[in-house]
Design a protein around this motif. Structure first.
Motif, mmCIF file in Angstrom:
data_model
loop_
_atom_site.group_PDB
_atom_site.id
_atom_site.type_symbol
_atom_site.label_atom_id
_atom_site.label_comp_id
_atom_site.label_asym_id
_atom_site.label_seq_id
_atom_site.Cartn_x
_atom_site.Cartn_y
_atom_site.Cartn_z
ATOM 1 N N SER A 49 0.833 -1.209 0.000
ATOM 2 C CA SER A 49 0.000 0.000 0.000
ATOM 3 C C SER A 49 0.863 1.253 0.000
ATOM 4 O O SER A 49 0.526 2.256 -0.663
ATOM 5 C CB SER A 49 -0.936 -0.001 1.208
ATOM 6 N N ARG A 50 1.954 1.211 0.740
ATOM 7 C CA ARG A 50 2.870 2.363 0.765
ATOM 8 C C ARG A 50 3.437 2.626 -0.622
ATOM 9 O O ARG A 50 3.500 3.774 -1.084
ATOM 10 C CB ARG A 50 4.004 2.100 1.761
ATOM 11 N N ARG A 51 3.848 1.556 -1.299
ATOM 12 C CA ARG A 51 4.411 1.704 -2.645
ATOM 13 C C ARG A 51 3.373 2.261 -3.617
ATOM 14 O O ARG A 51 3.676 3.137 -4.441
ATOM 15 C CB ARG A 51 4.919 0.347 -3.141
ATOM 16 N N LEU A 52 2.151 1.737 -3.529
ATOM 17 C CA LEU A 52 1.099 2.221 -4.418
ATOM 18 C C LEU A 52 0.793 3.693 -4.183
ATOM 19 O O LEU A 52 0.508 4.435 -5.132
ATOM 20 C CB LEU A 52 -0.169 1.377 -4.233
ATOM 21 N N LYS A 53 0.864 4.132 -2.939
ATOM 22 C CA LYS A 53 0.629 5.558 -2.651
ATOM 23 C C LYS A 53 1.697 6.423 -3.311
ATOM 24 O O LYS A 53 1.396 7.474 -3.899
ATOM 25 C CB LYS A 53 0.613 5.809 -1.148
ATOM 26 N N VAL A 54 2.960 5.980 -3.231
ATOM 27 C CA VAL A 54 4.041 6.733 -3.883
ATOM 28 C C VAL A 54 3.787 6.798 -5.384
ATOM 29 O O VAL A 54 3.936 7.852 -6.019
ATOM 30 C CB VAL A 54 5.412 6.087 -3.592
ATOM 31 N N LEU A 55 3.385 5.667 -5.968
ATOM 32 C CA LEU A 55 3.122 5.621 -7.409
ATOM 33 C C LEU A 55 1.979 6.551 -7.780
ATOM 34 O O LEU A 55 2.071 7.314 -8.759
ATOM 35 C CB LEU A 55 2.790 4.186 -7.814
ATOM 36 N N ARG A 56 0.893 6.518 -7.004
ATOM 37 C CA ARG A 56 -0.244 7.398 -7.294
ATOM 38 C C ARG A 56 0.145 8.869 -7.162
ATOM 39 O O ARG A 56 -0.235 9.709 -7.988
ATOM 40 C CB ARG A 56 -1.394 7.091 -6.336
ATOM 41 N N ASP A 57 0.903 9.188 -6.116
ATOM 42 C CA ASP A 57 1.322 10.579 -5.908
ATOM 43 C C ASP A 57 2.181 11.077 -7.066
ATOM 44 O O ASP A 57 2.029 12.211 -7.532
ATOM 45 C CB ASP A 57 2.089 10.711 -4.596
ATOM 46 N N ARG A 58 3.086 10.214 -7.530
ATOM 47 C CA ARG A 58 3.952 10.612 -8.646
ATOM 48 C C ARG A 58 3.154 10.747 -9.938
ATOM 49 O O ARG A 58 3.429 11.627 -10.763
ATOM 50 C CB ARG A 58 5.083 9.596 -8.807
ATOM 51 N N ALA A 59 2.181 9.862 -10.130
ATOM 52 C CA ALA A 59 1.338 9.964 -11.322
ATOM 53 C C ALA A 59 0.546 11.268 -11.297
ATOM 54 O O ALA A 59 0.486 11.996 -12.300
ATOM 55 C CB ALA A 59 0.398 8.767 -11.404
ATOM 56 N N ALA A 60 -0.044 11.578 -10.147
ATOM 57 C CA ALA A 60 -0.818 12.811 -10.022
ATOM 58 C C ALA A 60 0.053 14.040 -10.254
ATOM 59 O O ALA A 60 -0.369 15.002 -10.920
ATOM 60 C CB ALA A 60 -1.478 12.876 -8.647
ATOM 61 N N ALA A 61 1.270 14.002 -9.723
ATOM 62 C CA ALA A 61 2.184 15.139 -9.887
ATOM 63 C C ALA A 61 2.554 15.352 -11.348
ATOM 64 O O ALA A 61 2.859 16.480 -11.759
ATOM 65 C CB ALA A 61 3.437 14.910 -9.043
ATOM 66 N N SER A 62 2.529 14.270 -12.132
ATOM 67 C CA SER A 62 2.876 14.390 -13.558
ATOM 68 C C SER A 62 1.684 14.821 -14.401
ATOM 69 O O SER A 62 1.815 15.048 -15.601
ATOM 70 C CB SER A 62 3.388 13.050 -14.084
ATOM 71 N N GLY A 63 0.511 14.915 -13.763
ATOM 72 C CA GLY A 63 -0.692 15.287 -14.486
ATOM 73 C C GLY A 63 -1.487 14.102 -14.988
ATOM 74 O O GLY A 63 -2.448 14.277 -15.741
ATOM 75 N N ALA A 64 -1.100 12.886 -14.595
ATOM 76 C CA ALA A 64 -1.795 11.679 -15.039
ATOM 77 C C ALA A 64 -2.910 11.297 -14.077
ATOM 78 O O ALA A 64 -2.853 11.594 -12.881
ATOM 79 C CB ALA A 64 -0.804 10.536 -15.189
ATOM 80 N N GLN A 65 -3.903 10.596 -14.619
ATOM 81 C CA GLN A 65 -5.003 10.091 -13.798
ATOM 82 C C GLN A 65 -4.796 8.628 -13.406
ATOM 83 O O GLN A 65 -5.558 8.096 -12.595
ATOM 84 C CB GLN A 65 -6.321 10.237 -14.561
ATOM 85 N N ALA A 66 -3.776 8.000 -13.997
ATOM 86 C CA ALA A 66 -3.497 6.600 -13.679
ATOM 87 C C ALA A 66 -2.064 6.280 -14.057
ATOM 88 O O ALA A 66 -1.438 6.976 -14.870
ATOM 89 C CB ALA A 66 -4.447 5.663 -14.415
ATOM 90 N N ALA A 67 -1.544 5.218 -13.444
ATOM 91 C CA ALA A 67 -0.225 4.690 -13.806
ATOM 92 C C ALA A 67 -0.429 3.333 -14.476
ATOM 93 O O ALA A 67 -1.312 2.562 -14.080
ATOM 94 C CB ALA A 67 0.652 4.542 -12.571
ATOM 95 N N LEU A 68 0.387 3.062 -15.484
ATOM 96 C CA LEU A 68 0.313 1.788 -16.205
ATOM 97 C C LEU A 68 1.634 1.062 -16.063
ATOM 98 O O LEU A 68 2.697 1.592 -16.395
ATOM 99 C CB LEU A 68 0.034 2.029 -17.687
#
Length: 400
Positions: free
Chosen positions: A11-30
């Motif tokens: 869950s911690r890793r997924l939060k980092v991934l979501r935060d980085r995706a949001a910071a890049s302007g993305a709505q999702a990570a693939l």
């Protein structure tokens, strides 16, 4: 209990991934790399040519697109090892009447995602995926593509306490595996013969401890081996087979690092079958000194290039620089070779939490190779060894 990274860590890793995706302007990570998918989910698949994909919405639950050979299996493993994937979608096979890349693009677009941060190469399997670029297919569906770059590799560079614990556990089993293999070695035995017998014994021991022993990313099998490094063949750092059985006086390379929860340590030693000659003793001693120079250079704030340079300087002082065949070492964790690489061409600064091997070797054609490998954790105050086994030549003789 079967060792693995916890749901809290995932869950911690997924939060980092979501935060980085949001910071890049993305709505999702693939994620399309099997290793990356495992890093965030504890799920591993036999991908072959069939691509797999994990979509992680910034404001939603992760879902996966998989080939139907994984139907049921994926849900089972997800319930056992992490449970972070909430939905699975399946395609029949690759490439299909409608190429699977279109199905992945449809799955993303139908989830109301208008921008996605993805891994650079798009969907790929292990055995030769080819197909339309996913970026182009997403553009046709009005989904913006943002290149993820090296984000996952950067996240994996610094290990968490849980990851270090799994790597250290692998190192403990590696030490035991080498002990078992040494007990089976004798003149006339083949390297594969000893490896199979020792691996069977260790697998049984691990199974008794973990009840059962389950590698999360592979199959029960190899635990310790020689990789052909017997006698004169050990002078080839990446020998594959020894074309003869073991003989008295052989220089023999052995290594182990069983998978624990998806992670690996690396422990390698140079053994002597019988009594070493004076030449072997001298080369062995110089290998230890070259190795010591590299280990002493490890620490936070030190560039990877500086560690390798220290090793090379010592080898030159000892007159054995011409016997080197590779750099000092490499990172490891989910993969047996991963960044950072301890090489003069790598300027990466070592940080606490990074895990690397130290394994410079000396290789003498016709005689043998001399290499010990240990796994080290970079700490705030220096470096801590995660593997432990005798190093001196007289403690590494195999007597019969």
């Amino acid at each position: 209990m079967i060792p693995r990274v916890s749901e809290t860590e995932l869950s911690r890793r997924l939060k980092v991934l979501r935060d980085r995706a949001a910071a890049s302007g993305a709505q999702a990570a693939l994620l399309t790399s099997p290793v990356s998918i495992f890093y965030f989910t504890n799920l591993s698949f036999i991908t072959t040519e069939r691509p797999v994909a994990l979509i992680v919405p910034v404001d939603g639950e992760p879902f996966a697109v998989l080939p139907s050979v994984e139907k049921g299996h994926a849900e089972y493993r997800n319930s056992k090892w992490g449970g972070v994937v909430r939905r699975f979608e399946y395609y029949f096979d690759y490439p299909g009447d409608v190429h699977v890349a279109n199905l992945i693009a449809d799955a993303i677009a139908s989830s109301d995602v208008r921008s996605v941060m993805g891994e650079p190469l798009g969907p790929k399997g292990a055995y030769g995926y080819s197909g339309p670029p996913l970026q182009e297919l997403l553009a046709k569906r009005d989904v913006k593509w943002i290149d993820m770059g090296d984000l996952v590799a950067e996240m994996r560079l610094v290990k968490s306490e849980e990851e270090v614990s799994l790597i250290e556990e692998s190192g403990r089993w590696a030490s035991r595996a080498v002990d078992v293999a040494r007990g089976l070695m004798e003149p006339g035995k083949w390297d594969w013969e000893v490896s199979l017998q020792a691996s069977l014994e260790i697998s049984k021991e691990m199974n008794d401890v973990y009840r059962p022993y389950v590698p999360l990313r592979g199959a029960v099998g190899w635990a310790v081996g020689f990789r052909g490094q017997v006698g004169e063949f050990s002078a080839f750092p990446h020998a594959l087979v020894a074309e003869r059985p073991m003989r008295d006086g052989d220089v023999i390379g052995i290594g182990s690092g069983p998978e624990i929860g998806g992670y690996f340590a690396e422990l390698e030693r140079t053994l002597i079958l019988g009594e070493p000659s004076a030449e072997v003793r001298e080369l062995f001693d110089k290998m230890l000194k070259v190795r010591e120079a590299a280990a002493e250079a490890l620490g936070p704030g030190v560039k990877a290039s500086e560690v390798d340079a220290a090793m090379r300087r010592r080898a030159k002082e000892l007159g054995v620089e011409n016997l080197l065949r590779h750099h000092t070492g490499h990172g490891l964790g989910l993969e047996e070779h991963e960044p950072p690489f301890l090489d003069v061409g790598i300027s990466e600064v070592l940080r606490p939490g990074m895990v690397v091997t130290v394994e410079p070797g000396l290789y003498v054609p016709g005689l043998g190779g001399f290499r010990h490998s240990d796994t080290f954790l970079i700490t705030e105050g220096g470096a801590r060894r995660l593997t432990s086994y005798p190093e001196d030549i007289d403690k590494l003789k195999v007597k019969r």
